[in-house]
Design a protein around this motif. Sequence first.
Motif, PDB file in Angstrom:
ATOM      1  N   GLU A  79       0.810  -1.218   0.000  1.00  0.00           N
ATOM      2  CA  GLU A  79       0.000   0.000   0.000  1.00  0.00           C
ATOM      3  C   GLU A  79       0.845   1.271   0.000  1.00  0.00           C
ATOM      4  O   GLU A  79       0.412   2.299  -0.524  1.00  0.00           O
ATOM      5  N   GLN A  80       2.032   1.204   0.571  1.00  0.00           N
ATOM      6  CA  GLN A  80       2.855   2.396   0.673  1.00  0.00           C
ATOM      7  C   GLN A  80       3.201   2.953  -0.707  1.00  0.00           C
ATOM      8  O   GLN A  80       3.506   2.202  -1.628  1.00  0.00           O
ATOM      9  N   SER A  81       3.118   4.255  -0.826  1.00  0.00           N
ATOM     10  CA  SER A  81       3.526   4.979  -2.040  1.00  0.00           C
ATOM     11  C   SER A  81       2.622   4.710  -3.227  1.00  0.00           C
ATOM     12  O   SER A  81       3.024   4.932  -4.365  1.00  0.00           O
ATOM     13  N   THR A  82       1.409   4.262  -3.006  1.00  0.00           N
ATOM     14  CA  THR A  82       0.525   3.885  -4.107  1.00  0.00           C
ATOM     15  C   THR A  82      -0.862   4.495  -3.951  1.00  0.00           C
ATOM     16  O   THR A  82      -1.191   5.088  -2.923  1.00  0.00           O
ATOM     17  N   PHE A  83      -1.671   4.306  -5.004  1.00  0.00           N
ATOM     18  CA  PHE A  83      -3.077   4.700  -4.922  1.00  0.00           C
ATOM     19  C   PHE A  83      -3.752   4.000  -3.742  1.00  0.00           C
ATOM     20  O   PHE A  83      -4.598   4.590  -3.064  1.00  0.00           O
ATOM     21  N   LYS A  84      -3.377   2.756  -3.506  1.00  0.00           N
ATOM     22  CA  LYS A  84      -4.010   1.995  -2.424  1.00  0.00           C
ATOM     23  C   LYS A  84      -3.754   2.639  -1.066  1.00  0.00           C
ATOM     24  O   LYS A  84      -4.616   2.605  -0.183  1.00  0.00           O
ATOM     25  N   GLY A  85      -2.572   3.205  -0.895  1.00  0.00           N
ATOM     26  CA  GLY A  85      -2.273   3.868   0.356  1.00  0.00           C
ATOM     27  C   GLY A  85      -3.152   5.091   0.567  1.00  0.00           C
ATOM     28  O   GLY A  85      -3.649   5.343   1.672  1.00  0.00           O
ATOM     29  N   VAL A  86      -3.352   5.862  -0.492  1.00  0.00           N
ATOM     30  CA  VAL A  86      -4.237   7.030  -0.398  1.00  0.00           C
ATOM     31  C   VAL A  86      -5.668   6.573  -0.137  1.00  0.00           C
ATOM     32  O   VAL A  86      -6.386   7.169   0.678  1.00  0.00           O
ATOM     33  N   ILE A  87      -6.080   5.500  -0.806  1.00  0.00           N
ATOM     34  CA  ILE A  87      -7.433   4.959  -0.596  1.00  0.00           C
ATOM     35  C   ILE A  87      -7.629   4.589   0.872  1.00  0.00           C
ATOM     36  O   ILE A  87      -8.665   4.889   1.474  1.00  0.00           O
ATOM     37  N   ARG A  88      -6.632   3.936   1.446  1.00  0.00           N
ATOM     38  CA  ARG A  88      -6.739   3.536   2.850  1.00  0.00           C
ATOM     39  C   ARG A  88      -6.963   4.759   3.733  1.00  0.00           C
ATOM     40  O   ARG A  88      -7.810   4.752   4.636  1.00  0.00           O
ATOM     41  N   ARG A  89      -6.218   5.821   3.498  1.00  0.00           N
ATOM     42  CA  ARG A  89      -6.362   7.022   4.309  1.00  0.00           C
ATOM     43  C   ARG A  89      -7.752   7.658   4.131  1.00  0.00           C
ATOM     44  O   ARG A  89      -8.338   8.163   5.095  1.00  0.00           O
ATOM     45  N   ILE A  90      -8.267   7.615   2.915  1.00  0.00           N
ATOM     46  CA  ILE A  90      -9.613   8.156   2.687  1.00  0.00           C
ATOM     47  C   ILE A  90     -10.638   7.330   3.456  1.00  0.00           C
ATOM     48  O   ILE A  90     -11.500   7.868   4.163  1.00  0.00           O
ATOM     49  N   GLU A  91     -10.528   6.002   3.324  1.00  0.00           N
ATOM     50  CA  GLU A  91     -11.500   5.120   3.973  1.00  0.00           C
ATOM     51  C   GLU A  91     -11.439   5.234   5.495  1.00  0.00           C
ATOM     52  O   GLU A  91     -12.463   5.080   6.173  1.00  0.00           O
ATOM     53  N   GLU A  92     -10.258   5.491   6.031  1.00  0.00           N
ATOM     54  CA  GLU A  92     -10.118   5.634   7.479  1.00  0.00           C
ATOM     55  C   GLU A  92     -10.666   6.959   7.994  1.00  0.00           C
ATOM     56  O   GLU A  92     -10.756   7.174   9.201  1.00  0.00           O
ATOM     57  N   GLY A  93     -11.022   7.858   7.081  1.00  0.00           N
ATOM     58  CA  GLY A  93     -11.638   9.118   7.476  1.00  0.00           C
ATOM     59  C   GLY A  93     -10.669  10.247   7.725  1.00  0.00           C
ATOM     60  O   GLY A  93     -11.046  11.267   8.318  1.00  0.00           O
ATOM     61  N   TYR A  94      -9.420  10.094   7.251  1.00  0.00           N
ATOM     62  CA  TYR A  94      -8.440  11.150   7.505  1.00  0.00           C
ATOM     63  C   TYR A  94      -8.915  12.493   6.960  1.00  0.00           C
ATOM     64  O   TYR A  94      -8.846  13.526   7.640  1.00  0.00           O
ATOM     65  N   PHE A  95      -9.397  12.490   5.724  1.00  0.00           N
ATOM     66  CA  PHE A  95      -9.804  13.745   5.104  1.00  0.00           C
ATOM     67  C   PHE A  95     -11.180  14.196   5.588  1.00  0.00           C
ATOM     68  O   PHE A  95     -11.485  15.393   5.571  1.00  0.00           O
ATOM     69  N   ASP A  96     -12.007  13.243   6.018  1.00  0.00           N
ATOM     70  CA  ASP A  96     -13.269  13.626   6.658  1.00  0.00           C
ATOM     71  C   ASP A  96     -12.981  14.483   7.884  1.00  0.00           C
ATOM     72  O   ASP A  96     -13.610  15.527   8.101  1.00  0.00           O
ATOM     73  N   ASP A  97     -12.043  14.027   8.699  1.00  0.00           N
ATOM     74  CA  ASP A  97     -11.693  14.763   9.910  1.00  0.00           C
ATOM     75  C   ASP A  97     -11.017  16.095   9.582  1.00  0.00           C
ATOM     76  O   ASP A  97     -11.282  17.111  10.238  1.00  0.00           O
ATOM     77  N   LEU A  98     -10.147  16.074   8.587  1.00  0.00           N
ATOM     78  CA  LEU A  98      -9.413  17.288   8.246  1.00  0.00           C
ATOM     79  C   LEU A  98     -10.342  18.367   7.706  1.00  0.00           C
ATOM     80  O   LEU A  98     -10.130  19.554   7.958  1.00  0.00           O
ATOM     81  N   GLY A  99     -11.355  17.964   6.941  1.00  0.00           N
ATOM     82  CA  GLY A  99     -12.343  18.921   6.469  1.00  0.00           C
ATOM     83  C   GLY A  99     -12.150  19.421   5.053  1.00  0.00           C
ATOM     84  O   GLY A  99     -12.969  20.206   4.560  1.00  0.00           O
ATOM     85  N   VAL A 100     -11.078  19.003   4.387  1.00  0.00           N
ATOM     86  CA  VAL A 100     -10.868  19.466   3.016  1.00  0.00           C
ATOM     87  C   VAL A 100     -11.935  18.876   2.106  1.00  0.00           C
ATOM     88  O   VAL A 100     -12.544  17.841   2.412  1.00  0.00           O
TER      89      VAL A 100
END
Length: 750
Positions: free
Chosen positions: A296-317
């Motif tokens: 997952e590191q350095s790939t689309f999958k890594g970004v997907i994981r962060r989205i699914e975990e709610g990182y950007f939901d919390d950040l608010g962007v």
Amino acid sequence: MRTKVRIHYDNKNNFRNPVLWAWLDGTGRFEKKVYPDGRDDYGLYYDLVVNRANFNFKFKDELGDHTIWEDERNNRFYNAGLGGEIWCKAGWHNVYNVRPAEPVGHIKEAYQEIKDLIPQDNFYLPDTDVSKFETPSLLGAHKLTDGSLSFALYHPRAGRVYLGSNLNNFQTPGNCLACDNQEDSFIELDLYKGYYNQPNIWWTRVPAAQIDPKLSEIEYKFFVRGGIGGNERWAWDPYTRVYSDNYQRENCVVADPTNFEWTDQDWETPDISELIIYELNVYGFTDEDSDLSIEEQSTFKGVIRRIEEGYFDDLGVTALALMPTSESWSHFGLGYDPCSFMSIEKDFGDLDDFRKLVDIAHNHGLAVIVDQVFNHTSNQFNPLWDLIDDGSGPGGLYFSGSTKWGNRVATGRPEVDNMLIDSCKLFIEEYHVDGFRFDATHSNYLDHQLLYEIQDEIRDSGFKPNTILIAENLPNESDLNFEGYNGYAQWSDMFHDKIKALLREGVYRDWCYNTPQGLGDIFYFSKNQFAEHTNNVVNYSESHDEPSVKFEIETNEITDCNVKDRKAKLAMMATMTALGQPMLYMGQEFGINRDANNIDLNKVSPDPNCPEFEYNPFLDWTQRLINLRKKYGALKVSGANPIETGEFSWVLGPWLSEEEGKNRRLIGWKTKDKDNNDEMLILLNFEGADIKVNLGLTLEGKWGKIAALDQINDFKTKDEIEPMDILSVGQNKKVDFNLPAYSGFIYKKI
């Protein structure tokens, strides 16, 4: 060496007495005039015998005392490797060792042949024609609904074009074993009239019955004879969606974009006024992240994981701006050395990984903006270089000089623009992206004709009217505004540079000073500089090209940890409250200290010189601030002139009275959301000292503090506000207010 060669000439310029003139400069110089020896169905031919292995030649019209010469750009060169028979076209410098093909029809006829076989969903068959002749080019390799494959290449100078593929063991003339027994396997493309009704598109269709079902992946290239650098050679498809994994061959691969199951049917691209942009590099965002698997590191999958975990939901962007995702030469780099424009970087994952990223992002309320690098290409692996030898200069048709980053793409040429616009349409149709950020679009590097055509072909035509279009146009030029509301958003060079100058308390890049002058301009969407509407502006204090705030202010020997932390927050608050669209760069939410072009998020700390300042407090503060912007319309007022509409008014500024901040590095304004009557007061002090100001008569009422640099408290009821956080302004009264050094406040009317 004695050379005997027959030279065919089509004489399409209608010379009445066409003469061949041959010469060789330098040592062994010679000149020779040859009259036609005969005529055939191609035109005239000349039988030439010389004691040279190579020579120059051109044609002229001898009319008594008057001679008409071909232009010097049509000088031709013969070498013995071309063989004993060659063909030439009037007005072209190209020399062919095979008789050039004649057009068999118009590409519109080929389109009629396959139009009922074109997939209807999540599929783009190139059709851009900026000349408005509505030419369906069919360029690229496409799988049709009956299982057949369509292949097309734009090449106005080729003599013959063949398809080399694992469909036919890559058998082409000059590239086969025992060719006498292999010619039946050659797949030759037919020449069709295309753009401007000229013969320039080569097309063939391979029936499903001729495709081995055992092939899990179909790889291909084109073999071009004549009109290409090196006379004849393999050529990559400029429209390939992806390359093979074999870096020695780098074949193109036929990709089927229709298999992915999308779940974003209810998604709508947000209005530009709703954008809070987060710029990230797919590689650097998750590289060496211990929370992720190696895969997952350095790939689309890594970004997907962060989205699914709610990182950007919390950040608010509300939008992810992905740095280039197209195939590039560098391995896990910035991505600004593209090899082609339709492809996806294999290092990041496969095509469906990218589709999943967009799909998941949409389901989390995130628009996706991709970076298009249309100003230059890689100088290392460059499929477009010398692809079309039209005599226009080094590199051929697709290039026009150079930039400091690589070969300059010949934007402004219709055929080149067609390809680049097709790239945008493909990403919209097959990957559901919401828009584009165009790299280095200043007219020194990129012809703005392309940007006007993108507006016309994508927004105005109805292809995707709400496409987000952002230009990195530094320094900013006003011609991209159009009518303001419908123009490009530009990275605001003046906002970034002024903020950096103010925070470092010194000159930034030898031209931007930390004086109070111009402070109002940058917070009022640079209206007095270049913009006509808030839609025309993206404000930022950090980007991949720029060092972080903490790094920059250290260059002026500001090292106090607390001061650096406050300044980093002040930059964030300025970015989130200024009129226009805010953007932050990955890691800025942590207050990290990094140099420019540092994309590896996990290899930088919040501040190596201030270990006591940790990620979490800064991140929590940033999340709260961004979510204020996201929640309140009064913090994202938009329009051509919100002052005139009563949505914006100045409270403090260097141009106002002494008690309102005259000649000081401070700014303050009030905004109002017309829809729900929310009102906000923003106050920012860039000075290194406390300043006492007098807030004006327009603030009558009670105001609750919801944000400062030390805390953010978005209260829900009046009872939740501490008395010390209430600013009360009586009717026709002024209120003394102390702005601490390096401070920022947001008040909400209650």
